[in-house]
Write an enzyme that holds these catalytic residues in place. Structure first.
Site, short mmCIF file in Angstrom:
data_model
loop_
_atom_site.label_atom_id
_atom_site.label_comp_id
_atom_site.label_asym_id
_atom_site.label_seq_id
_atom_site.Cartn_x
_atom_site.Cartn_y
_atom_site.Cartn_z
N ASP A 254 -7.33 -1.33 -2.02
CA ASP A 254 -6.13 -1.77 -2.71
C ASP A 254 -5.44 -0.62 -3.42
O ASP A 254 -6.08 0.18 -4.13
CB ASP A 254 -6.50 -2.87 -3.73
CG ASP A 254 -5.31 -3.35 -4.53
OD1 ASP A 254 -4.40 -3.94 -3.92
OD2 ASP A 254 -5.28 -3.12 -5.76
N GLU A 289 -4.07 0.60 1.41
CA GLU A 289 -2.73 0.22 1.00
C GLU A 289 -2.20 1.38 0.16
O GLU A 289 -2.77 1.69 -0.89
CB GLU A 289 -2.74 -1.06 0.15
CG GLU A 289 -1.35 -1.45 -0.33
CD GLU A 289 -1.37 -2.42 -1.51
OE1 GLU A 289 -0.38 -3.14 -1.69
OE2 GLU A 289 -2.36 -2.44 -2.26
N ASP A 310 6.34 -1.04 5.51
CA ASP A 310 7.69 -0.74 6.01
C ASP A 310 8.07 -1.67 7.15
O ASP A 310 9.21 -2.12 7.25
CB ASP A 310 7.78 0.71 6.48
CG ASP A 310 7.78 1.71 5.34
OD1 ASP A 310 7.60 1.29 4.18
OD2 ASP A 310 7.95 2.92 5.61
N GLN A 381 3.52 -10.11 -0.17
CA GLN A 381 4.93 -10.35 0.12
C GLN A 381 5.31 -11.81 -0.04
O GLN A 381 6.48 -12.13 -0.28
CB GLN A 381 5.27 -9.84 1.52
CG GLN A 381 4.82 -8.41 1.80
CD GLN A 381 5.30 -7.41 0.76
OE1 GLN A 381 6.30 -7.64 0.06
NE2 GLN A 381 4.60 -6.30 0.63
N ASN A 384 4.28 -12.54 -4.33
CA ASN A 384 5.06 -11.83 -5.34
C ASN A 384 6.49 -12.34 -5.45
O ASN A 384 7.28 -11.81 -6.24
CB ASN A 384 5.06 -10.33 -5.04
CG ASN A 384 3.72 -9.69 -5.37
OD1 ASN A 384 2.91 -10.27 -6.10
ND2 ASN A 384 3.46 -8.52 -4.82
#
Length: 568
Positions: A254, A289, A310, A381, A384
């Protein structure tokens, strides 16, 4: 492989144990073992050590100035994060033989154990493994398992990274889960958090202030001091516990951009070398990550790949048109960014980007596609977002089917988030199980995080409410098209395993991606035994393939064709 002067926590030798902790600023640390309290010997390096005889499961704690603390390296707790620890030896748990799988075969399903099933346990999760294996999933990535305060949480607020979170089950259930996964051909990766400790129960601050660098602050407080070999040993031994002790196949690391100094990667390469040196007779896979988009260390020893946010951001901006926060640089030309991601893996490679002054990243086009883990949805994603919507709830589901096909059949390593394989619409919301002032602070902080909801803060779920956790279970209420999504996933992954994986194993040679029209592209990846081709269009039919077609999917806006030649 790194050697250690001492090992954190309990080390077993039959009925004898060596219990050690590093606390150089403490003159006297005593060991409470069962009903006895024993002196520990302090050496010149700041290690406090006691050699004792005790049964497996005996409770113990460290005593400093009359205060008792759990072992920061405990493998098992007698209760919550404030309770005493228990003597535990994961390496002694029975294990079935397993020779591992190659990274080219990886299709990852990210799982949160607490919400993956109604029961929220490892045993219940193990019962579902055969079903996901039948879809073509070959790896599960478990969100953090280290113990955190309360029962419910994502796991990134862990304070005892070696102790299995008790709501998920005891250590033997973890070993059984790994065996059950291996029995159906599924690798197990554990999400490991080495960049911070959570806010409740992190007694390592009190026992060992030297573990931290007070002069360098992070979003979680004083930075962990990775210049110290004892600190590195703490985390190297954690990796060893999961991989050699429990038998997992690797780790997802992480937020490695918060490990050490801003541009450092030396701990990552040391970790990769250390687990390679365990010589387990099977592959071990580390995935990072890294918001820095540093590509230079990827591929070193067991560092197989990097999460490629990305790719996600380009897909998300293309399908939704959103351009807030970190989507802003991708909102200007998401189609162009998707083209770059298919060609080079990462989009940000150190060049100027729209809507930001930050230039991040390194060139990545020289890396094989399997060095990148691509995803349309992840816990980050989805969770959050203010109310935790999945991408399928924000875009046309038919176009999402197209992107699902692209994800599954492009030569990057695909990762799905639990429920994505059945088209789940259930949100994944941010949830915790804090109490008192900390619960109030987390609730307030979460609501202040989203200024767009300033006039409707009650719409943002309370992280501490049990219903926030319950809403995040993706299989509790399957969508009406779940069977269609299962079949799509099964079909795409069958094609991947029978046609794409042999190409990947033959060795990547080059990638060619060209824009065929204003909103269409052609991507061709050349391998040792053949070529994989994708044509893609946003607002029209996908260009005609130059290779034999194996799949075509079209939504109201997005269209995809996949072709392949030369498969042995």
């Amino acid at each position: 492989m790194t050697t250690f002067s001492q090992r954190w926590g309990p080390t077993r030798d039959g009925e004898r144990w060596r219990v050690a902790t590093w606390a150089p600023m403490q003159d006297n640390v005593r060991l409470r073992l069962g009903s006895d309290t024993l002196d520990m010997k302090k050496d010149a390096g700041g290690w406090h050590v006691a050699d004792v005889s005790a049964a497996l499961g005996t409770e113990y704690a460290f005593v400093v100035n009359g205060e008792s603390y759990p072992d920061p390296a405990a493998r098992w707790q007698a209760g919550d994060v404030h309770a005493a620890s228990r003597l535990c030896d994961p390496a002694s748990l029975p294990r079935a033989p397993w020779h591992g799988r190659e990274w080219e075969e990886a299709v990852v399903l990210e799982i949160h154990v607490g919400t993956f099933t109604a029961e929220g346990t490892l045993n219940a999760a193990a019962a579902q493994l055969a079903e996901i294996a039948a879809l073509g999933i070959t790896a599960v990535e478990l969100m953090p398992l280290g113990q955190f305060a309360g029962d419910r949480g994502w796991g990134y607020d862990g304070v005892l990274p070696n102790a299995l979170h008790p709501a998920y089950g005891p250590p033997e259930d973890m070993a059984a889960f790994v065996d059950a996964a291996h029995e159906v051909g599924i690798m197990v990766l554990v999400d490991a958090v080495y960049n911070h400790f959570g806010p409740d129960g992190a007694y390592i601050h009190a026992l060992c202030p030297s573990f931290f660098d007070e002069e360098r602050q992070t979003p979680w407080g004083a930075a962990i001091d990775f210049t110290r070999p004892e600190v590195r040993a703490f985390f190297l031994q954690n990796a060893e516990m999961w991989i050699a002790g429990y038998g997992v196949d690797g780790l997802r690391l992480d937020a490695v951009h918060q490990i050490g100094q801003p541009d450092e990667t030396d701990f990552l390469t040391e970790l990769a070398d250390h687990v390679a040196g365990l010589d387990l007779g099977r592959p071990v896979h580390l995935v990072t990550e890294d918001e820095r988009n540093l590509a230079s260390y990827v591929g070193h020893a067991t560092l197989r790949a990097q999460w490629n946010d990305d790719y996600h951001h380009a897909v998300h901006a293309l399908l939704t048109g959103e351009g807030h926060s970190y989507y802003a640089p991708f909102a200007e030309d998401p189609f162009g960014d998707l083209l770059t991601a298919l060609r080079d893996g990462q989009v940000d490679q150190g060049q100027p980007r729209p809507a930001t002054d930050e230039m991040r990243g390194e060139p990545s086009g020289h890396l094989p596609p399997t060095r990148f883990v691509n995803a349309n949805q992840t816990h980050d994603q989805i969770g959050n977002r203010a109310i935790g919507e999945r991408l399928i709830a924000l875009a046309d589901p038919a176009d999402m089917r197209v992107m699902h096909g692209l994800l599954c059949l492009a030569p990057f390593v695909p990762m799905l988030f639990q429920g994505e394989e059945i088209g789940a619409r259930a949100p994944f919301q941010f949830f915790t199980d804090f109490h008192g002032d900390l619960a109030a602070a987390v609730r307030k902080g979460r609501r202040n995080e989203f200024p767009d909801f300033a006039d409707a803060q009650d719409e943002i779920p309370d992280p501490n409410a049990p219903k926030t956790f319950e809403r995040s279970k993706p299989y509790a209420d399957p969508p009406p098209d779940a069977d269609e999504w299962r079949q799509l996933t099964r079909d795409c992954l069958r094609l991947r395993h029978t046609k794409v994986v042999p190409l990947l194993k033959s060795g990547w040679q080059k990638t060619d991606v060209t824009q065929e029209g204003e909103r269409s592209l052609r991507a061709t990846w050349t391998f040792g035994i053949g070529r994989l081709e994708v044509t893609f269009a946003d607002g029209g039919p996908a260009p005609v393939l130059r290779t034999p077609e194996i799949l075509t999917i079209a939504g109201p806006r997005i269209a995809l064709r996949v072709g392949l030649e030369g498969h042995a």
